[in-house]
Enzyme design. Sequence first.
Site, short mmCIF file in Angstrom:
data_model
loop_
_atom_site.label_atom_id
_atom_site.label_comp_id
_atom_site.label_asym_id
_atom_site.label_seq_id
_atom_site.Cartn_x
_atom_site.Cartn_y
_atom_site.Cartn_z
CB SER A 96 -0.90 0.01 1.24
OG SER A 96 -1.78 -1.09 1.22
CE LYS A 171 -5.16 -1.05 2.36
NZ LYS A 171 -3.93 -1.83 2.34
CE LYS A 239 2.27 2.56 4.49
NZ LYS A 239 1.57 1.65 3.53
#
Length: 294
Positions: A96, A171, A239
């Site tokens: 990701s 995502k 993140k």
Amino acid sequence: MTNIAFIGLGIMGSPMAVHLAGAGHAVAGLDRTPERGAPLVEAGGRCATSVADAVKGADVICVMVPDSPDVEQVLAGEDGVFQHAETGSLIIDFSSIRPDVTQQLAEQARALGFRILDAPVSGGEAGAKNAVLSIMVGGEGDDFDAAKPLFDAVGKTVVHVGPSGSGQTVKAANQLIVAANIQALSEAVVFLEAYGVDTKAALEVLGGGLAGSSVLNQKKENMLSRSFQPGFRIDLHHKDMGIVTAAAREAGVAVPLGSLVAQLVASARANGDGGLDHSALLRGVERLSGKAAD
């Protein structure tokens, strides 16, 4: 049988590589911590000693590493995949990362004669172990069709969502929704406990109504038992929320709830909870409520 290199054998990558080996493919795994390759070897795969060793003879190269710089290093860095893989091989990035980085790497890959898909996953450690991940795939339709049997070996819901970078964009949206749900569930649990309600019973009935969700089903036991062994670390969700807020700003889209949740995730990390499961956002609610987190 497909010859597969699988780079990154962490919480998610290890069970995914094991499932691919179990499906009859020849899998060479590589990780910075060699001991993580033990489950793959037990499943019939092998541990590679370098990227060059892993990708030698590979038809497909899978990558599952933490962040954008890691993917850049694995693919385009010195002694990386681009340097050693065979022309025409298919690269599947399950990581990701930032959509713009994905698009840049896709351009480099195609210029070098590789095919490439971005295929981030959702479902956490449980989804990876049970091969029921949701996989959102960006890239060329023909490449998606070629990779579909591999996706089916590790996931349950597999959807081609558009060109390169689209998987990462979807995502990012997923991580926004998940973080907001975990935060809301955390607040609900602390609220219920403050009133002395049978919290387990309350979550059972809430789960059967409109408030029910996969987040509630998967994370309620963590919160009830205050057990936050990582299935997906707060560090990684931090993140991801950075990706969401940066991409939203780039697109001129307001994400007020997302921005708030991003700050709450950052606060949890700053308070030393980064290595815990993201359900540990509960601890942040406790701190804000004047209740010392255990």
